[in-house]
Scaffold this motif. Structure first.
Motif, PDB file in Angstrom:
ATOM      1  N   GLU A 129      37.965  12.211  56.346  1.00  0.00           N
ATOM      2  CA  GLU A 129      39.232  12.931  56.188  1.00  0.00           C
ATOM      3  C   GLU A 129      40.124  12.707  57.410  1.00  0.00           C
ATOM      4  O   GLU A 129      39.727  12.992  58.541  1.00  0.00           O
ATOM      5  CB  GLU A 129      38.970  14.421  55.992  1.00  0.00           C
ATOM      6  CG  GLU A 129      40.228  15.232  55.737  1.00  0.00           C
ATOM      7  CD  GLU A 129      39.917  16.695  55.488  1.00  0.00           C
ATOM      8  OE1 GLU A 129      39.651  17.046  54.308  1.00  0.00           O
ATOM      9  OE2 GLU A 129      39.907  17.481  56.455  1.00  0.00           O
ATOM     10  N   ALA A 132      46.956  13.840  58.544  1.00  0.00           N
ATOM     11  CA  ALA A 132      48.182  13.037  58.542  1.00  0.00           C
ATOM     12  C   ALA A 132      49.099  13.380  59.704  1.00  0.00           C
ATOM     13  O   ALA A 132      49.848  12.522  60.189  1.00  0.00           O
ATOM     14  CB  ALA A 132      48.921  13.215  57.209  1.00  0.00           C
ATOM     15  N   VAL A 143      53.705   6.557  51.830  1.00  0.00           N
ATOM     16  CA  VAL A 143      52.300   6.769  52.148  1.00  0.00           C
ATOM     17  C   VAL A 143      51.658   5.472  52.644  1.00  0.00           C
ATOM     18  O   VAL A 143      50.774   5.496  53.508  1.00  0.00           O
ATOM     19  CB  VAL A 143      51.551   7.306  50.907  1.00  0.00           C
ATOM     20  CG1 VAL A 143      50.047   7.289  51.128  1.00  0.00           C
ATOM     21  CG2 VAL A 143      52.027   8.707  50.576  1.00  0.00           C
ATOM     22  N   LEU A 147      49.031   4.971  55.762  1.00  0.00           N
ATOM     23  CA  LEU A 147      47.688   4.396  55.668  1.00  0.00           C
ATOM     24  C   LEU A 147      47.481   3.280  56.681  1.00  0.00           C
ATOM     25  O   LEU A 147      46.376   3.090  57.193  1.00  0.00           O
ATOM     26  CB  LEU A 147      47.443   3.864  54.257  1.00  0.00           C
ATOM     27  CG  LEU A 147      47.440   4.890  53.120  1.00  0.00           C
ATOM     28  CD1 LEU A 147      47.188   4.205  51.785  1.00  0.00           C
ATOM     29  CD2 LEU A 147      46.400   5.973  53.370  1.00  0.00           C
ATOM     30  N   VAL A 171      43.785   5.979  43.727  1.00  0.00           N
ATOM     31  CA  VAL A 171      44.431   6.947  44.602  1.00  0.00           C
ATOM     32  C   VAL A 171      44.818   8.156  43.759  1.00  0.00           C
ATOM     33  O   VAL A 171      45.484   8.017  42.730  1.00  0.00           O
ATOM     34  CB  VAL A 171      45.677   6.366  45.290  1.00  0.00           C
ATOM     35  CG1 VAL A 171      46.420   7.442  46.071  1.00  0.00           C
ATOM     36  CG2 VAL A 171      45.286   5.223  46.228  1.00  0.00           C
ATOM     37  N   THR A 187      50.901   4.981  46.725  1.00  0.00           N
ATOM     38  CA  THR A 187      51.079   4.642  48.136  1.00  0.00           C
ATOM     39  C   THR A 187      52.456   4.077  48.439  1.00  0.00           C
ATOM     40  O   THR A 187      52.951   4.211  49.560  1.00  0.00           O
ATOM     41  CB  THR A 187      50.010   3.628  48.580  1.00  0.00           C
ATOM     42  OG1 THR A 187      50.126   2.429  47.790  1.00  0.00           O
ATOM     43  CG2 THR A 187      48.625   4.206  48.381  1.00  0.00           C
ATOM     44  N   ILE A 195      52.354  14.469  52.916  1.00  0.00           N
ATOM     45  CA  ILE A 195      50.890  14.435  52.957  1.00  0.00           C
ATOM     46  C   ILE A 195      50.342  15.236  54.131  1.00  0.00           C
ATOM     47  O   ILE A 195      50.797  15.098  55.265  1.00  0.00           O
ATOM     48  CB  ILE A 195      50.393  12.981  53.047  1.00  0.00           C
ATOM     49  CG1 ILE A 195      51.024  12.135  51.939  1.00  0.00           C
ATOM     50  CG2 ILE A 195      48.878  12.938  52.970  1.00  0.00           C
ATOM     51  CD1 ILE A 195      50.802  12.662  50.543  1.00  0.00           C
ATOM     52  N   LYS A 197      46.586  15.692  54.336  1.00  0.00           N
ATOM     53  CA  LYS A 197      45.329  15.025  54.654  1.00  0.00           C
ATOM     54  C   LYS A 197      45.140  13.816  53.749  1.00  0.00           C
ATOM     55  O   LYS A 197      45.608  13.799  52.605  1.00  0.00           O
ATOM     56  CB  LYS A 197      44.129  15.966  54.486  1.00  0.00           C
ATOM     57  CG  LYS A 197      44.116  17.166  55.422  1.00  0.00           C
ATOM     58  CD  LYS A 197      42.864  17.991  55.200  1.00  0.00           C
ATOM     59  CE  LYS A 197      42.849  19.211  56.123  1.00  0.00           C
ATOM     60  NZ  LYS A 197      43.909  20.178  55.778  1.00  0.00           N
ATOM     61  N   VAL A 198      44.449  12.809  54.272  1.00  0.00           N
ATOM     62  CA  VAL A 198      44.053  11.626  53.509  1.00  0.00           C
ATOM     63  C   VAL A 198      42.537  11.591  53.498  1.00  0.00           C
ATOM     64  O   VAL A 198      41.903  11.503  54.548  1.00  0.00           O
ATOM     65  CB  VAL A 198      44.616  10.333  54.134  1.00  0.00           C
ATOM     66  CG1 VAL A 198      44.142   9.119  53.344  1.00  0.00           C
ATOM     67  CG2 VAL A 198      46.137  10.374  54.182  1.00  0.00           C
ATOM     68  N   GLN A 199      41.951  11.680  52.318  1.00  0.00           N
ATOM     69  CA  GLN A 199      40.501  11.726  52.181  1.00  0.00           C
ATOM     70  C   GLN A 199      40.011  10.444  51.516  1.00  0.00           C
ATOM     71  O   GLN A 199      40.494  10.073  50.446  1.00  0.00           O
ATOM     72  CB  GLN A 199      40.087  12.945  51.351  1.00  0.00           C
ATOM     73  CG  GLN A 199      40.478  14.258  52.011  1.00  0.00           C
ATOM     74  CD  GLN A 199      40.473  15.430  51.042  1.00  0.00           C
ATOM     75  OE1 GLN A 199      40.600  15.251  49.838  1.00  0.00           O
ATOM     76  NE2 GLN A 199      40.330  16.632  51.577  1.00  0.00           N
ATOM     77  N   ILE A 222      40.916   7.146  47.385  1.00  0.00           N
ATOM     78  CA  ILE A 222      41.672   7.902  48.371  1.00  0.00           C
ATOM     79  C   ILE A 222      42.328   9.080  47.661  1.00  0.00           C
ATOM     80  O   ILE A 222      42.979   8.907  46.632  1.00  0.00           O
ATOM     81  CB  ILE A 222      42.741   7.045  49.066  1.00  0.00           C
ATOM     82  CG1 ILE A 222      42.083   6.074  50.059  1.00  0.00           C
ATOM     83  CG2 ILE A 222      43.767   7.906  49.789  1.00  0.00           C
ATOM     84  CD1 ILE A 222      43.064   5.185  50.784  1.00  0.00           C
ATOM     85  N   LEU A 224      45.099  12.061  48.254  1.00  0.00           N
ATOM     86  CA  LEU A 224      46.190  12.521  49.105  1.00  0.00           C
ATOM     87  C   LEU A 224      46.370  14.020  48.897  1.00  0.00           C
ATOM     88  O   LEU A 224      46.751  14.461  47.821  1.00  0.00           O
ATOM     89  CB  LEU A 224      47.486  11.780  48.745  1.00  0.00           C
ATOM     90  CG  LEU A 224      47.417  10.250  48.802  1.00  0.00           C
ATOM     91  CD1 LEU A 224      48.705   9.639  48.271  1.00  0.00           C
ATOM     92  CD2 LEU A 224      47.143   9.760  50.217  1.00  0.00           C
TER      93      LEU A 224
END
Length: 928
Positions: A129, A132, A143, A147, A171, A187, A195, A197-199, A222, A224
């Motif tokens: 995780e 962002a 996005v 990334l 995604v 993306t 965003i 968090k990016v998991q 991924i 978002l």
């Protein structure tokens, strides 16, 4: 000068002497250390952030370089109340806070929740995780730009995403499907500012997620996670721009999210080679995917190797050709109630593509290498409609249904001209061909899936049934006009004037039954059975045009029907423990293939039996350190095209013929993956090793006619092996606001080269490394430097003179400067270098983009941008490819320099009073 140096040294020592370090340990009610707790140092006068950190695996923390003064200390940890304490100035350099005992939280309606800047990366079992807020992007960035800044994540020029060396297949947004399975629609269209968090994780199949028994089916995914304020309102961007050389670009992205509902609308149009969607979809509609995966070696494009291909695919370097595209669609998610949820989307895109390509390919033969040169020009158009729906309904607490359907309709048209020559090792011209081909067609497909799941009263006992139906129908018309001259023996000139039609229909249906039984003590057993049947009907007719008469050509025509089915039964055992889990099992697959080559009056009847074992082991050393091992086997069945002994002469100097004696390939794959993250130091490390052994591997054999026309045929070889590894190490240097990410990768592949019926070995080695450096100074300036270097070699047993050594290098630099409150200057450099040490080829492509922006309107929601793209006007693309049979270099046209003026309007900026991404350490106070 010496005195001045002594003075600066003295002052620096004085400054250092005035710094203090705060240490302590965060523990729970029984004095066990709490790893990953966030520790914040605040100014007591205005509660502004001074510094922050996180506890290590033992719950200890250390925050250094604080000015000697009074502070307020706060500690946050999920499930516990916020801990507060005062820090008084100390006589020494160390302030030891001792053990800070956290108290479990009891949520109240009037409780004040303080959200602070979290650590950049957190590892939660199999999920990585990223916060962002810790990775700054430009205002109005997508996005995809976010990334690119995440350690361990790579984004190629075509938008393909890789995490820890694996390609990201899906995604999602807040866990919900976003426009089907195309990652780029999320993306390249959603704003980075939305965003939180990016998991990154490996998504298991619906069946595995339901039963808890791993079936080995995974997708690198991924998710978002949106900021809380974005989940209740409208946000997005509107953008329009005009430029020199009649360039234009427009984009629309509107999102309305509220509790239980998501609505997104996308629209775009440009002639600047910008794509907000995946190009791969076109190949599946035009038949190109089957062509590229039919065993002819690595995935590549030969522009007139099959006139069914309406849109070429770029396989490296820059986007090839000049593109004009229009696209738009709508995505809708709605939770009707706690039991029923719907996801639906519609997307349309239209693409015009103009590509001019030169191909230089060296074919390796025991009798001497052949050189193939080709210049081609292709104009193509493609229009595509896609509709996706997913409906989930919980019948009751024990039963649920999930219905998924995907419908596509595609129209394509292409026109190609080409000039091709073959030369021998002494540079003598062997043959040449000048041709023109065209093709047009339509295709439609329907894929549906119905999954019923049932839980019994006994925990862990489940039953599920999965039914699938897939229908595809396509029609294509084409023609070609070619003149061929052969110089071997007596000179001969032939003219080919042909027209062709092809109708293809495929019906596939399958069913899977899965049952899980708990054995006690967190042990489980799963039994499963799958039946699948594919029915194919291909009717290709080729006519020679002679004096305006159409004469049926039976040798190139093909009418084929096949019935492919398999039965697979399996048994898996799973054991779960506190720190590890183990899965072992196996399946037995029985396969039948019956084919009927009607025009050849030939039957194909085959059966195969394979045992498919699987083993998985996961071990958690701690909450931030994990080890995973996977072993699985798979069967690659020959495709319909590979089994048909029918000549495809779409490329007059490169024919393709199927092989009805082809056997399925059987592969063993083992993968070891390790991840660790040190929360106290923000240091992360990801690594994997992957090994594959394939028995009866399918490769491409080459032979040559008397006129030196290359004939490619899929054949089985005894075995091939591949070993690869990748590692990424990321760490910050907080004192100078910097972060480094270092990666290395290596692969070794042993293959077999088959030329004129003679087998010989080939070894392909790849060594590469990536380096990225990011620097950030407050909110005014940020910069990054990057390098990606790959050394690739191919060693041929047939002849050392055929060995190849080449390099692909990419160097990048970016800088962003904010000044005078409302201005921003952005610059980027991408320097591409292609080198072939074998033939002394070298091509350098510097790509420079500059822009300056003026922000205005409330909360800087408006942006006026002036930009120049490809400042040095380098309008060329390069691709290098090495396979077991050849080395190939392709150069193509690409977009040159243009200037553009754009206006961007960001919606919903009023929810962010600062009009920007919160700086590192910014705190938000939220009252429920």
């Amino acid at each position: 000068m010496k005195r001045l140096l002594i003075f600066f040294v003295f002052m620096s020592q004085v400054a250092l002497a005035q710094k203090i370090t705060v240490r302590g340990q965060v523990v729970d009610s029984v004095s066990h250390g709490l790893p990953g707790a966030t520790v914040i140092v605040l100014n007591p006068k205005d509660s502004s952030l001074v510094n922050f950190g996180a506890t290590d695996v033992a719950g200890k923390f250390e925050i250094a370089n604080l000015a000697r003064a009074s502070y307020m200390l706060k500690v946050t940890y999920v499930g516990y109340k916020t801990y507060s304490a005062s820090i008084a100035p100390a006589e020494g350099d160390i302030v030891n806070m001792g053990a800070l005992k956290m108290v479990p939280a009891q949520t109240k309606l009037d409780e004040v929740v303080i959200e602070s800047e979290k650590i950049p990366v957190v590892i939660k079992r199999d999920t990585i995780e990223y916060n962002a807020l810790a990775f700054k992007t430009n205002q109005n960035a997508t996005v995809e730009e976010l990334l690119k800044k995440l350690p361990g994540v790579e984004v190629d020029n075509d938008g393909t995403i890789r995490s820890q060396g694996e390609q990201v297949k899906r995604v999602t947004v807040d866990g919900k499907t976003f426009f089907g399975t195309d990652p780029k629609l999320a993306t390249r269209n959603l704003p980075a500012d939305a965003i939180d968090k990016v998991q990154v994780f490996d998504k298991k199949s619906d069946q595995a997620a339901f039963s808890g028994i791993d079936d080995g089916q995974r997708e690198k995914t991924i998710n978002l996670e949106l900021k809380e304020e974005k989940r209740n309102g409208v946000f997005g961007n509107l953008q329009g721009g005009v430029g020199t050389d009649d360039r234009y670009a427009a984009k629309l992205n509107l999102n309305r999210f509220k509790k239980g509902q998501q609505l997104s609308v996308l629209g775009m149009g440009n002639n600047t080679n910008e794509q907000g969607f995946a190009m791969d979809d076109y190949m599946s509609f035009t038949g190109g995917t089957q062509q590229l995966m039919s065993g002819r070696g690595v995935v590549r494009v030969e522009l007139n190797s099959n006139n069914s291909t309406g849109v070429p695919v770029n396989i490296g370097g820059r986007n090839s050709g000049i593109m004009t595209n229009y696209a738009g669609g709508v995505n809708f998610n709605n939770e009707f109630n706690k039991k029923t949820e719907l996801n639906a989307s519609y997307f349309y895109n239209h693409l015009d593509h103009d590509i001019d390509m030169t191909t230089e390919r060296t074919n390796y033969l025991t009798s001497g290498n052949l050189q193939f040169n080709q210049h081609s020009r292709q104009l193509s158009t493609n229009s595509n409609h896609r509709v996706n729906t997913t409906l989930e309904h919980k019948l009751d607490s024990m039963n649920s249904l999930k219905f998924t359907t995907s419908t596509t309709y595609n129209e394509t048209e292409s026109n190609t001209t080409s000039d091709s020559q073959n030369f021998d090792a002494e540079d003598n011209l062997l043959n040449e061909s000048t041709g023109r081909s065209s093709a047009s067609g339509t295709s439609a497909s329907l894929n549906t899936n119905l999954l019923w799941r049932h839980r019994f009263s006994k925990k862990g006992r489940t039953l599920s049934v999965n039914a699938q139906l897939s229908v595809t129908d396509s029609d294509r018309d084409g023609d070609q006009d070619a003149t061929n001259i052969y110089y071997t023996g007596d000179q001969e000139t032939t003219t080919v004037l042909q027209t062709n039609t092809q109708e293809t229909s495929t019906v596939s249906y399958s069913g899977t039954l899965s049952y899980t039984e708990p054995l006690g003590n967190r042990k489980y057993l799963e039994a499963n059975y799958t039946f699948r049947q594919n029915l194919n009907d291909v009717d290709k007719k080729v006519y020679d045009v002679q004096n305006e008469n159409y004469v049926f050509n039976s040798s190139l025509s093909n009418q084929y029907k096949s019935d492919y089915q398999y039965h697979r039964a399996g048994l898996n055992f799973r054991m779960n423990r506190e720190n590890y889990n183990v899965t072992v099992g196996s399946s037995l697959q029985q396969t039948y293939l019956d084919g009927d080559l009607i025009l050849l009056d030939q039957k194909i009847s085959k059966s195969y039996q394979n045992l498919l074992p699987v083993a998985r082991f996961n071990y958690d050393f701690s909450t931030t350190k994990h080890l995973r091992f996977d072993y699985e086997t798979s069967v690659q069945e020959p495709s319909i095209q590979q089994l048909q002994p029918v000549v495809d002469n779409s490329d007059q100097l490169n024919w393709y013929v199927g092989n009805p004696d082809l056997r399925p390939a059987y592969a063993h794959n083992a993968r070891l993956n390790f991840t660790t993250f040190e929360p106290g130091k923000f240091v992360s490390f990801f690594a994997f090793v992957d090994a594959t052994y394939t028995r009866n591997a399918i490769t491409t054999a080459q032979s040559y006619t008397e006129q030196q026309v290359r004939v490619s045929t899929p054949v089985n070889v005894s075995s091939t092996t591949r070993l690869s590894g990748d590692a990424t190490f990321s760490f910050p240097i907080q004192k100078i606001g910097s972060r480094f990410s270092i990666s290395g990768n290596v692969s070794k592949q042993n293959g077999v080269n088959v030329v004129e019926g003679v087998e010989s070995g080939v070894i392909q080695n790849t060594y590469g490394g990536r380096l990225r450096y990011d620097y950030r100074y407050k909110e005014f300036f940020d910069a990054s430097l990057g390098a990606n270097i790959s050394r690739q070699s191919a060693e041929y047993e047939v002849s050392e003179q055929s060995n190849q050594l080449y390099f692909n290098k990419t160097f990048t630099a970016e800088a962003n400067v904010s000044f005078l409150k409302n201005y921003q200057f952005t610059s980027s450099l991408e320097y591409l270098v292609y080198e072939n040490k074998t033939n002394d080829y070298e091509q350098s492509i510097p790509l420079v983009n500059l822009s300056i922006s003026r922000f205005f309107l409330k909360a800087k929601s408006g942006e006026l941008r002036f930009s120049v793209n490809n400042l040095l006007d380098k309008n060329i693309g390069v691709t290098q490819t090495a396979d077991v049979n050849y080395f190939q270099l392709q150069t193509s046209n690409s977009l040159g320099r243009y200037f553009m003026v754009s206006f961007i309007y960001a919606l919903n900026k009023q929810l962010n009073p600062m009009g920007m991404r919160p700086p590192r350490g910014m705190m938000r106070v939220i009252r429920p």
